[in-house]
Design a protein around this motif. Structure first.
Motif, mmCIF file in Angstrom:
data_model
loop_
_atom_site.group_PDB
_atom_site.id
_atom_site.type_symbol
_atom_site.label_atom_id
_atom_site.label_comp_id
_atom_site.label_asym_id
_atom_site.label_seq_id
_atom_site.Cartn_x
_atom_site.Cartn_y
_atom_site.Cartn_z
ATOM 1 N N UNK A 116 62.974 -67.278 28.999
ATOM 2 C CA UNK A 116 63.692 -68.257 28.187
ATOM 3 C C UNK A 116 63.136 -68.317 26.774
ATOM 4 N N UNK A 117 61.874 -67.943 26.591
ATOM 5 C CA UNK A 117 61.311 -67.911 25.229
ATOM 6 C C UNK A 117 62.048 -66.870 24.401
ATOM 7 N N UNK A 118 62.278 -65.697 24.980
ATOM 8 C CA UNK A 118 63.038 -64.668 24.286
ATOM 9 C C UNK A 118 64.451 -65.123 23.982
ATOM 10 N N UNK A 119 65.056 -65.867 24.902
ATOM 11 C CA UNK A 119 66.419 -66.375 24.673
ATOM 12 C C UNK A 119 66.449 -67.355 23.509
ATOM 13 N N UNK A 120 65.453 -68.217 23.410
ATOM 14 C CA UNK A 120 65.379 -69.137 22.262
ATOM 15 C C UNK A 120 65.291 -68.362 20.955
ATOM 16 N N UNK A 121 64.457 -67.333 20.939
ATOM 17 C CA UNK A 121 64.326 -66.526 19.724
ATOM 18 C C UNK A 121 65.622 -65.783 19.423
ATOM 19 N N UNK A 122 66.287 -65.298 20.471
ATOM 20 C CA UNK A 122 67.558 -64.621 20.280
ATOM 21 C C UNK A 122 68.610 -65.554 19.708
ATOM 22 N N UNK A 123 68.671 -66.781 20.227
ATOM 23 C CA UNK A 123 69.624 -67.768 19.710
ATOM 24 C C UNK A 123 69.318 -68.110 18.252
ATOM 25 N N UNK A 124 68.039 -68.228 17.920
ATOM 26 C CA UNK A 124 67.644 -68.530 16.543
ATOM 27 C C UNK A 124 68.009 -67.378 15.613
ATOM 28 N N UNK A 125 67.872 -66.144 16.095
ATOM 29 C CA UNK A 125 68.234 -64.993 15.278
ATOM 30 C C UNK A 125 69.739 -64.979 14.995
ATOM 31 N N UNK A 126 70.545 -65.262 16.019
ATOM 32 C CA UNK A 126 72.000 -65.298 15.838
ATOM 33 C C UNK A 126 72.383 -66.371 14.825
ATOM 34 N N UNK A 127 71.785 -67.553 14.933
ATOM 35 C CA UNK A 127 72.088 -68.641 13.997
ATOM 36 C C UNK A 127 71.618 -68.303 12.584
ATOM 37 N N UNK A 128 70.479 -67.633 12.482
ATOM 38 C CA UNK A 128 69.966 -67.240 11.166
ATOM 39 C C UNK A 128 70.896 -66.243 10.489
ATOM 40 N N UNK A 129 71.389 -65.285 11.260
ATOM 41 C CA UNK A 129 72.319 -64.294 10.713
ATOM 42 C C UNK A 129 73.590 -64.979 10.207
ATOM 43 N N UNK A 130 74.110 -65.903 10.994
ATOM 44 C CA UNK A 130 75.321 -66.623 10.598
ATOM 45 C C UNK A 130 75.101 -67.389 9.298
ATOM 46 N N UNK A 131 73.963 -68.074 9.193
ATOM 47 C CA UNK A 131 73.656 -68.830 7.981
ATOM 48 C C UNK A 131 73.465 -67.906 6.785
ATOM 49 N N UNK A 132 72.803 -66.772 7.006
ATOM 50 C CA UNK A 132 72.531 -65.843 5.907
ATOM 51 C C UNK A 132 73.818 -65.264 5.337
#
Length: 405
Positions: A353-369
């Motif tokens: 689940x730690x990897x999933x949190x990081x994956x979700x954060x990466x997806x949100x970061x890409x969208x914001x960028x």
């Protein structure tokens, strides 16, 4: 002189058998002879594996027992192998988590230097709030995929829960706790439907959940009654993106996601039933022989993801206002992408689940960028697709390398 006595290894403790004899520490073989002493009986001799008993001393199974198959030694031989496999998998996932964390740090530094607003408090709050429902549902999705399953119906589940809770707080004036309880219960019931079909219907999870995705979406549209739900009060504002949903500048939804992730991580890593999920995903048949209740574990993870999608729905509609009929559209892709990018193996048996949190954060970061850099919105899907392909490719390469050893 009788045959040389051979001590059988890997047998059970008691060696109780049916009418024809059996194996065990006592090594009794009825009137035919004994494996421990090697003394011949009336019609046979004691050997490593007595033919009349139909046993295998090395595997600890025997056809001569009343149960027909499986012994304590068989489970003992299987358990350590499964545990070693799971520990190795966890090490691989932790390595991928480190890569993701480093990539996020580098991406945030670049975006912070190239834009004036990325590291602004309001943008960071927006990123955390956006990632929260995906991360919450992603915790359950991680457990599902670890068991070699998948749930593509979470978007439909979110739609059903969203419209039910929105009408409940608007028309019935339900309070926060009542709304959350109804959301969780509704999501769990929908997850139970998926779990029962997968576990006892013996149908492939993607077929089952693709069907229920359309079924749940139809149910949601019927509840919407061809109208959007407007005038939704801010009853769930504590989980929303407004001022009431913040503490020290951090969204409550993000804090909730972290707390749930910590609990799920501990459960899957240290609790026996949590570790069973990896065994089921690695080899369901071997897990069943080792005593794992495979069907029960499968049902539990689908109920869990439904329950967590219920919470995610509360976050999505927490700010009140308008709930449209398109709620939940594409949500399943976001959740699955977060889990897969985070290192959860689509083949089952590995994930965190730690990897999933990081994956979700990466997806949100890409969208914001993409938004802040004024790029075309289609590039968001392109970048996410590239990361998914890279993650799945790395997983397949690891699996091929492991099988070649």
């Amino acid at each position: 002189m009788g045959p040389t006595a051979v001590e059988p290894d890997g047998t059970g403790d008691s060696g109780d058998t049916g009418d024809t004899g059996g194996t065990g520490r006592a090594g009794k073989a009825g009137a035919e002879g004994t494996a421990r002493t090697g003394k011949p009986g009336g019609a046979g001799t004691g050997t490593r594996t007595g033919a009349r008993t139909g046993t295998s001393a090395r595997t600890g199974t025997g056809a001569g027992t009343r149960a027909g198959a499986g012994t304590r030694a068989g489970a003992a031989a299987t358990g350590p192998a499964l545990l070693r496999s799971r520990r190795g998998a966890l090490r691989l996932v932790e390595g991928q988590e480190a890569v993701l964390a480093a990539l996020l740090v580098a991406l945030w530094l670049v975006l912070g230097l190239s834009t004036d607003t990325f590291l602004a408090a309001s943008n960071l709050q927006n990123i955390l709030f956006t990632v929260a429902p995906v991360a919450i549902a992603g915790i359950g999705m991680t457990a599902v995929i670890v068991t070699a399953g998948i749930d593509v119906s979470v978007g439909g589940t979110l739609a059903v829960v969203g419209v039910v809770v929105a009408k409940l707080v608007r028309d019935a004036g339900a309070g926060l706790l009542t709304a959350v309880a109804v959301a969780v219960l509704t999501g769990a019931v929908l997850g139970l439907v998926n779990g029962l079909l997968v576990a006892y219907g013996r149908l492939h999870p993607i077929i089952v959940t693709f069907g229920t995705l359309n079924l749940f979406r139809f149910v949601a549209l019927q509840i919407f009654d061809s109208k959007q739900v407007s005038g939704v009060p801010g009853t769930l504002g504590l989980l929303g993106g407004g001022e009431s949903g913040l503490s020290l500048g951090v969204p409550h939804a993000a804090i909730l996601a972290l707390v749930l992730a910590a609990g799920a991580w501990s459960y899957m890593r240290y609790v026996p039933t949590g570790r069973h999920l990896y065994a089921v995903g690695g080899d369901a048949s071997a897990a069943r022989l080792a005593g794992v209740r495979v069907e029960r574990r499968q049902i539990s993870v689908y109920v869990l993801v439904g329950l967590l999608v219920g919470l995610a729905a509360c976050v999505r509609i927490g700010s009140g206002g308008l709930v449209g009929q398109d709620i939940g559209t594409g949500f399943e892709l976001e959740v699955i992408a977060a889990a897969v990018i985070g290192g959860t193996s689509i083949l089952g048996g590995r994930g965190s689940v730690v990897g999933t949190l990081l994956g979700a954060l990466l997806v949100s970061t890409i969208t914001s960028a993409v938004t802040l850099l004024n790029w075309q919105n289609e590039l968001t899907q392109l970048f996410i697709g590239v990361f998914i392909v890279a993650a799945v490719g790395a997983d397949l390469l690891r699996e091929r390398r492991r099988r070649s050893l």
